[in-house]
Design an enzyme around this catalytic site. Structure first.
Site, mmCIF file in Angstrom:
data_model
loop_
_atom_site.group_PDB
_atom_site.id
_atom_site.type_symbol
_atom_site.label_atom_id
_atom_site.label_comp_id
_atom_site.label_asym_id
_atom_site.label_seq_id
_atom_site.Cartn_x
_atom_site.Cartn_y
_atom_site.Cartn_z
ATOM 1 N N ASP A 8 0.812 -1.478 0.185
ATOM 2 C CA ASP A 8 -0.247 0.083 -0.025
ATOM 3 C C ASP A 8 0.934 1.012 -0.147
ATOM 4 O O ASP A 8 0.685 2.491 -0.583
ATOM 5 C CB ASP A 8 -0.958 0.011 1.271
ATOM 6 C CG ASP A 8 -2.114 -1.067 0.799
ATOM 7 O OD1 ASP A 8 -2.363 -1.532 -0.379
ATOM 8 O OD2 ASP A 8 -2.794 -1.026 2.115
ATOM 9 N N GLU A 55 -4.765 9.056 5.463
ATOM 10 C CA GLU A 55 -5.268 9.958 6.845
ATOM 11 C C GLU A 55 -4.206 10.954 7.421
ATOM 12 O O GLU A 55 -2.993 11.044 6.690
ATOM 13 C CB GLU A 55 -5.746 9.678 7.619
ATOM 14 C CG GLU A 55 -4.584 8.672 8.390
ATOM 15 C CD GLU A 55 -4.098 7.575 8.555
ATOM 16 O OE1 GLU A 55 -2.428 7.972 7.817
ATOM 17 O OE2 GLU A 55 -5.036 6.566 8.106
ATOM 18 N N ASP A 57 -26.357 6.263 -39.536
ATOM 19 C CA ASP A 57 -27.149 7.631 -39.225
ATOM 20 C C ASP A 57 -29.132 6.593 -38.332
ATOM 21 O O ASP A 57 -29.734 7.436 -37.095
ATOM 22 C CB ASP A 57 -28.696 8.133 -39.612
ATOM 23 C CG ASP A 57 -27.076 8.748 -40.858
ATOM 24 O OD1 ASP A 57 -25.425 8.877 -40.092
ATOM 25 O OD2 ASP A 57 -27.241 8.508 -41.926
ATOM 26 N N LYS A 89 -0.067 13.910 28.595
ATOM 27 C CA LYS A 89 0.379 13.086 27.163
ATOM 28 C C LYS A 89 -1.022 13.640 26.223
ATOM 29 O O LYS A 89 -1.275 13.388 25.522
ATOM 30 C CB LYS A 89 0.225 11.910 27.436
ATOM 31 C CG LYS A 89 1.726 11.243 27.627
ATOM 32 C CD LYS A 89 1.909 9.767 27.462
ATOM 33 C CE LYS A 89 3.189 9.310 27.941
ATOM 34 N NZ LYS A 89 3.055 8.736 29.297
ATOM 35 N N ASP A 94 -22.448 5.050 -35.398
ATOM 36 C CA ASP A 94 -22.438 5.759 -35.992
ATOM 37 C C ASP A 94 -21.119 7.193 -34.745
ATOM 38 O O ASP A 94 -22.296 6.785 -33.617
ATOM 39 C CB ASP A 94 -22.767 7.258 -35.933
ATOM 40 C CG ASP A 94 -22.487 7.994 -36.831
ATOM 41 O OD1 ASP A 94 -21.453 8.691 -36.827
ATOM 42 O OD2 ASP A 94 -23.447 8.950 -37.362
#
Ligand code: IPD
Ligand code: CA
Ligand code: CA
Length: 564
Positions: free
Chosen positions: A66, A136, A505, A151, A385
């Protein structure tokens, strides 16, 4: 179903991860035996104009996992080149052709059996970052300097300037539908079916607030994120990574250019990949019962329905280059006289339609205005056509169309007339009625000349105009014989006259008219037959709603203007 067809293929440009030599060899020998150009670059190298010939139809491939696919998506997107991912990695959601299927998948593309789908990208600016991504963007609280530091950080989110709120936690994810099966999914985001899905979603990362749900917004939404503390920004799983100071504004929205991905019958289906790779409980990989039921349905629906579907798909695909070239035709060739013209657009549309029909019905002859095939007297064959109304087309007038008919024993049984500019799809199947964009159509029921509006095609001495102009509510000359017939079949005119018609046509239009109960004759009232005469296939045609036909014929008879 979304997805247009990739109908032709001239060259392949590939980006390959290290250790892909075996797969490159396979692609090389396939390209050689099919006389297709091939360039393979190492992942990380830039694709430039030098590698891509503008007038050719190019397929981009990525060979790797990926990560390679994402890199290739970024490189090919500006060229609007469709991308097929060959998986030589392990956990791949994007590179979906397995090595064993490489040759078959390329052959499917070559034969026009692949479709192109758009995948949404995002565009982000923040600090020194100004880039696009397909998975992302992840904002993560910058780690504290010491182990006692927090944190948890906070940031404010706005969508189209509306304040959404303050997010507390270790971060925030903004993902595309393609990215929905990655980090977004691990943080409680919904899975999006990625093809032709144009949205972005905002997902809190390890939030400490209760009841904060993911939000899905449109690709056009402008998302602004104001940081209350220092965060690290991570684009597509590490492709770009940078520390952002508190108070930075991160701006993100859908990118204008989608990634064009190629789907072949050899791609792992998305839901199967989910079941297989994420162990989804909805079904097992082997149990694709409902899908088989669907396929049974498709195979049991009959041949003419399938032919009509293929013809509509081919017409839509051919309509795309026509719309691109419409009004910019420089190179006109004259066939017989100054009004009998053909352009590059006629040939391009012709190639696309022939390829699409050949790949689904390899045994059928396709006669076209632009080739010298002839419909056989018996059995199924096609007559097309690729561009009817070339004169209008070359002058930038939108009244042009594509005409495709399937004939059985030289009688039209499926007819498709497609006008790309208004996206009007007219089609009819023998015994099953006629439709315009899936709504059933019918002609007018007028029977009096003085109430009627007529159309005229080629009318070299103006005889039809003279005969009918003062007798009716008008005679209009529009410029595409196929479309004129579709207009009579759908009730926006009562009749049409063409001094001479070729079978390509009118074959599709005749099918439309027959299905709605219209009438088609010559100017004397004798039944109209398609002519496949090798030397001259031109035939006069008077077509109507049926009810005004008698008055048309008797007026021609008494006016003496049109009898030869
Ligand atoms: C022409 C158009 C025109 C008709 C001519 C056709 P082309 O086809 O249908 O309306 O009157 O007879 O030849 O050359 O544009 O495909
Ligand atoms: Ca024509
Ligand atoms: Ca034509």
């Amino acid at each position: 179903m979304h997805g247009r067809r990739l109908a032709t293929l001239d060259e392949i440009v590939g980006l390959a991860a290290p250790e892909s030599a075996k797969i490159i060899d396979m692609v090389e020998s396939w390209a050689k035996s099919n006389d297709i150009g091939l360039t393979v670059l190492d992942v990380g190298e830039d694709i430039t104009d030098e590698h891509i010939e503008r007038e050719k139809t190019t397929l981009g491939i990525s060979i790797g996992g990926d990560g390679t696919f994402l890199e290739a998506a970024r490189s090919f997107a500006p060229f609007q080149i469709p991308l097929m991912g060959i998986n030589s990695g392990t956990l791949a959601f994007l590179a979906r052709v397995e090595p064993l299927d490489v040759e078959d998948a390329l052959t499917a593309v070559y034969r026009g059996r692949a479709s192109i789908n758009a995948r949404q990208q995002y565009e982000v600016t923040a600090g020194d970052i100004n880039t696009t991504g397909i998975n992302e963007m992840f904002l993560q609280k910058h780690p504290p300097e010491d182990r006692y530091g927090t944190k948890v950080g906070s940031l404010h989110v706005f969508v189209d300037k509306e304040y959404v709120g303050k997010y507390f936690g270790s971060g925030l994810i903004v993902s595309t539908p393609t990215g929905s099966t990655g980090r977004a999914y691990s943080n409680g985001g919904p899975v999006h079916y990625p093809q032709n899905n144009r949205t972005l979603q905002i997902i809190p990362h390890e939030t400490i607030s209760a009841a904060v749900d993911p939000i899905v917004v449109s690709q056009d939404s402008e998302i602004d994120i104001v940081l209350d503390s220092d965060f690290d920004i991570d684009i597509d799983g590490g492709r770009q990574f940078e520390r952002l100071e508190s108070d930075t504004v991160v701006h993100i929205s859908g990118a204008n250019q989608p990634v064009q991905t190629v789907r072949t019958p050899y791609d792992d289906a998305f839901i199967s990949a989910m079941v297989d790779k994420l162990d989804w409980g909805l079904r097992t990989v082997d149990n694709d019962g409902p899908r088989s039921a669907l396929e049974d349905n498709i195979t049991s629906s009959d041949f003419k329905e399938r032919a009509a579907r293929v013809a509509r798909e081919a017409a839509r695909s051919a309509g795309e280059p026509l719309q691109e070239l419409h009004g910019q035709v420089e190179n006109i060739q004259y066939k017989t006289d100054k009004s009998d013209i053909v352009t590059e657009a006629d040939y391009q549309a012709n190639d696309i339609i022939e390829t699409a029909i050949n790949s689904e019905f390899p045994d059928h002859i396709v006669q076209s205005e632009e080739n010298d095939q002839t419909v056989p007297t018996e059995g199924y064959a096609w007559i097309i056509d690729p561009l009817d109304g070339t004169g209008n087309f070359a002058h930038g007038n939108p009244n042009y169309s594509i005409s495709i008919a399937l004939l059985k024993d030289r009688i039209p049984v499926v007819g498709v007339v497609y006008a790309p500019e208004p996206a009007d799809m007219f089609y009819a199947i023998d015994g099953r009625g006629a439709y315009q964009n899936d709504h059933k159509i019918e002609p007018t029921s007028r029977s009096q000349l003085d109430e009627s509006m007529l159309l005229s095609g080629y009318d070299p001495s103006g005889e039809f105009l003279q005969a009918f102009y003062h007798e009716t509510q008008g005679v209009r000359r529009l410029g595409s014989a196929a479309l004129n017939l579709a207009y009579v079949a759908s009730g926006s005119a009562d009749a049409v006259w063409e001094h001479d018609t070729h079978p390509w046509d009118v074959a599709a239009g005749l099918c439309l008219l027959r299905e709605v109960g219209g009438r088609t004759t010559d100017q004397y009232g004798s039944s109209y037959e398609l002519s496949f005469n090798a030397t001259d296939q031109r035939t006069p045609l008077l077509a109507s709603n049926g009810s005004v036909h008698e008055q048309l014929i008797s007026h021609i008879d008494t006016s003496d203007l049109m009898s030869e």
